[in-house]
Design a protein around this motif. Structure first.
Motif, PDB file in Angstrom:
ATOM      1  N   GLY A 160      47.153  40.980  47.646  1.00  0.00           N
ATOM      2  CA  GLY A 160      46.877  39.974  46.638  1.00  0.00           C
ATOM      3  C   GLY A 160      45.593  40.364  45.935  1.00  0.00           C
ATOM      4  N   PHE A 161      44.980  39.415  45.221  1.00  0.00           N
ATOM      5  CA  PHE A 161      43.797  39.721  44.432  1.00  0.00           C
ATOM      6  C   PHE A 161      42.677  38.742  44.770  1.00  0.00           C
ATOM      7  CE2 PHE A 161      47.483  41.292  42.266  1.00  0.00           C
ATOM      8  CZ  PHE A 161      47.105  42.593  41.970  1.00  0.00           C
ATOM      9  N   LEU A 162      41.532  39.289  45.167  1.00  0.00           N
ATOM     10  CA  LEU A 162      40.373  38.480  45.492  1.00  0.00           C
ATOM     11  C   LEU A 162      39.760  37.944  44.213  1.00  0.00           C
ATOM     12  CD1 LEU A 162      38.439  37.620  47.873  1.00  0.00           C
ATOM     13  CD2 LEU A 162      36.951  39.442  47.027  1.00  0.00           C
ATOM     14  N   GLU A 163      39.588  36.629  44.151  1.00  0.00           N
ATOM     15  CA  GLU A 163      38.961  35.980  43.013  1.00  0.00           C
ATOM     16  C   GLU A 163      38.011  34.922  43.535  1.00  0.00           C
ATOM     17  OE1 GLU A 163      42.067  34.513  40.475  1.00  0.00           O
ATOM     18  OE2 GLU A 163      42.845  36.512  40.085  1.00  0.00           O
ATOM     19  N   TRP A 164      36.975  34.652  42.757  1.00  0.00           N
ATOM     20  CA  TRP A 164      36.000  33.627  43.122  1.00  0.00           C
ATOM     21  C   TRP A 164      36.068  32.513  42.103  1.00  0.00           C
ATOM     22  CZ3 TRP A 164      30.804  32.466  41.151  1.00  0.00           C
ATOM     23  CH2 TRP A 164      30.073  31.634  41.996  1.00  0.00           C
ATOM     24  N   GLY A 165      36.225  31.291  42.584  1.00  0.00           N
ATOM     25  CA  GLY A 165      36.365  30.148  41.693  1.00  0.00           C
ATOM     26  C   GLY A 165      35.070  29.412  41.397  1.00  0.00           C
TER      27      GLY A 165
ATOM     28  N   GLY B 135      33.480  34.881  38.054  1.00  0.00           N
ATOM     29  CA  GLY B 135      34.809  34.317  37.803  1.00  0.00           C
ATOM     30  C   GLY B 135      35.806  35.285  37.197  1.00  0.00           C
ATOM     31  N   ARG B 136      35.336  36.428  36.689  1.00  0.00           N
ATOM     32  CA  ARG B 136      36.251  37.414  36.087  1.00  0.00           C
ATOM     33  C   ARG B 136      36.586  38.566  37.026  1.00  0.00           C
ATOM     34  NH1 ARG B 136      32.972  37.523  30.590  1.00  0.00           N
ATOM     35  NH2 ARG B 136      31.630  38.581  32.034  1.00  0.00           N
ATOM     36  N   THR B 137      36.051  38.556  38.241  1.00  0.00           N
ATOM     37  CA  THR B 137      36.328  39.621  39.200  1.00  0.00           C
ATOM     38  C   THR B 137      37.713  39.435  39.808  1.00  0.00           C
ATOM     39  OG1 THR B 137      33.996  39.833  39.751  1.00  0.00           O
ATOM     40  CG2 THR B 137      35.544  40.729  41.331  1.00  0.00           C
ATOM     41  N   SER B 138      38.439  40.529  39.948  1.00  0.00           N
ATOM     42  CA  SER B 138      39.736  40.527  40.617  1.00  0.00           C
ATOM     43  C   SER B 138      39.869  41.864  41.340  1.00  0.00           C
ATOM     44  CB  SER B 138      40.866  40.340  39.600  1.00  0.00           C
ATOM     45  OG  SER B 138      42.108  40.296  40.252  1.00  0.00           O
ATOM     46  N   ILE B 139      39.869  41.826  42.662  1.00  0.00           N
ATOM     47  CA  ILE B 139      39.887  43.044  43.476  1.00  0.00           C
ATOM     48  C   ILE B 139      41.129  43.024  44.356  1.00  0.00           C
ATOM     49  CG2 ILE B 139      38.687  44.307  45.308  1.00  0.00           C
ATOM     50  CD1 ILE B 139      36.056  43.132  44.124  1.00  0.00           C
ATOM     51  N   SER B 140      41.931  44.092  44.297  1.00  0.00           N
ATOM     52  CA  SER B 140      43.134  44.121  45.123  1.00  0.00           C
ATOM     53  C   SER B 140      42.744  44.276  46.589  1.00  0.00           C
ATOM     54  CB  SER B 140      44.094  45.227  44.683  1.00  0.00           C
ATOM     55  OG  SER B 140      43.543  46.499  44.868  1.00  0.00           O
ATOM     56  N   CYS B 141      43.361  43.431  47.433  1.00  0.00           N
ATOM     57  CA  CYS B 141      43.047  43.450  48.857  1.00  0.00           C
ATOM     58  C   CYS B 141      44.294  43.083  49.660  1.00  0.00           C
ATOM     59  CB  CYS B 141      41.884  42.511  49.155  1.00  0.00           C
ATOM     60  SG  CYS B 141      42.110  40.834  48.576  1.00  0.00           S
ATOM     61  N   LYS B 142      44.193  43.282  50.952  1.00  0.00           N
ATOM     62  CA  LYS B 142      45.337  43.057  51.833  1.00  0.00           C
ATOM     63  C   LYS B 142      44.844  42.649  53.211  1.00  0.00           C
ATOM     64  CE  LYS B 142      45.412  47.851  53.412  1.00  0.00           C
ATOM     65  NZ  LYS B 142      46.229  49.037  53.604  1.00  0.00           N
TER      66      LYS B 142
ATOM     67  N   LYS C 188      32.453  31.961  49.979  1.00  0.00           N
ATOM     68  CA  LYS C 188      33.910  31.899  50.041  1.00  0.00           C
ATOM     69  C   LYS C 188      34.545  32.379  48.737  1.00  0.00           C
ATOM     70  CE  LYS C 188      34.379  28.087  53.300  1.00  0.00           C
ATOM     71  NZ  LYS C 188      35.062  28.825  54.342  1.00  0.00           N
ATOM     72  N   ALA C 189      35.735  32.952  48.864  1.00  0.00           N
ATOM     73  CA  ALA C 189      36.545  33.347  47.718  1.00  0.00           C
ATOM     74  C   ALA C 189      38.008  33.145  48.113  1.00  0.00           C
ATOM     75  CB  ALA C 189      36.269  34.794  47.323  1.00  0.00           C
ATOM     76  N   GLN C 190      38.919  33.427  47.179  1.00  0.00           N
ATOM     77  CA  GLN C 190      40.344  33.250  47.454  1.00  0.00           C
ATOM     78  C   GLN C 190      41.096  34.541  47.169  1.00  0.00           C
ATOM     79  OE1 GLN C 190      38.831  31.104  44.969  1.00  0.00           O
ATOM     80  NE2 GLN C 190      38.082  29.940  46.721  1.00  0.00           N
ATOM     81  N   VAL C 191      42.110  34.785  47.988  1.00  0.00           N
ATOM     82  CA  VAL C 191      43.064  35.851  47.694  1.00  0.00           C
ATOM     83  C   VAL C 191      44.277  35.149  47.111  1.00  0.00           C
ATOM     84  CG1 VAL C 191      44.500  37.701  48.605  1.00  0.00           C
ATOM     85  CG2 VAL C 191      42.228  37.302  49.575  1.00  0.00           C
TER      86      VAL C 191
END
Length: 160
Positions: free
Chosen positions: A65-70, A50-57, A76-79
């Motif tokens: 945006g930033f890839l995050e997992w909820g 839940g604390r991961t944030s990876i810049s992606c496009k 699945k994850a969200q940008v």
């Protein structure tokens, strides 16, 4: 893989040239970021944390945006924070931006499965089917090509 704050261990450490903040990936795509290193082992914070944030496009564009997992679904994850004017559709490929020294540009992250305009009107939330099956990992690569120390020194001077 179903906990909110997952971690994994790899059997390489400082003696192998591994350091904190190095990106970890395999032939399919992004796995996570090295958080702590010992002499022979390292702890990695995977995208399923839940604390991961990876810049992606979106592949072939500069809109990012930033890839995050909820939590929940390990596939699945969200940008988040993708600009609303981004031309992005279901089936598009999401890759790393290369904006930092963690990952080189264009490492696969996943494929778009859903796009939603956020209530703020300025950004999109993009649902992504992850490129890597985190429930079935074997060999991984660690990005040991790091940024020039001069750049890191400049950032430290700005108190970022």
């Amino acid at each position: 893989v179903r906990k909110d704050d997952n971690y994994m261990t790899i059997d390489k450490g400082r003696r192998d040239g591994i350091a904190q903040a190095m990106g970890v990936f395999n032939s399919e795509g992004v796995i996570g970021v090295v958080m702590v290193t010992g002499n022979r082992y390292s702890v990695v914070m995977p995208v399923l944390n839940g604390r991961t944030s990876i810049s992606c496009k979106k592949l072939g564009t500069d809109n990012f945006g930033f890839l995050e997992w909820g939590g929940g679904d390990p596939y699945k994850a969200q940008v988040k924070d993708m600009p609303y004017h981004s031309d992005i559709s279901v089936g598009d490929t999401i890759v790393t931006t290369g904006f930092s020294s963690v990952f080189p540009e264009n490492i696969p992250v996943g494929r778009v499965s859903e796009v939603e305009r956020m209530k703020n009107g300025y950004t999109l939330r993009v649902e992504v089917d992850l490129a890597v099956d985190m429930t079935d990992l074997g060999w991984v690569y660690v990005n040991t090509l790091t940024r020039d120390p001069e750049i890191d020194g400049l950032y430290k001077q700005t108190d970022m």
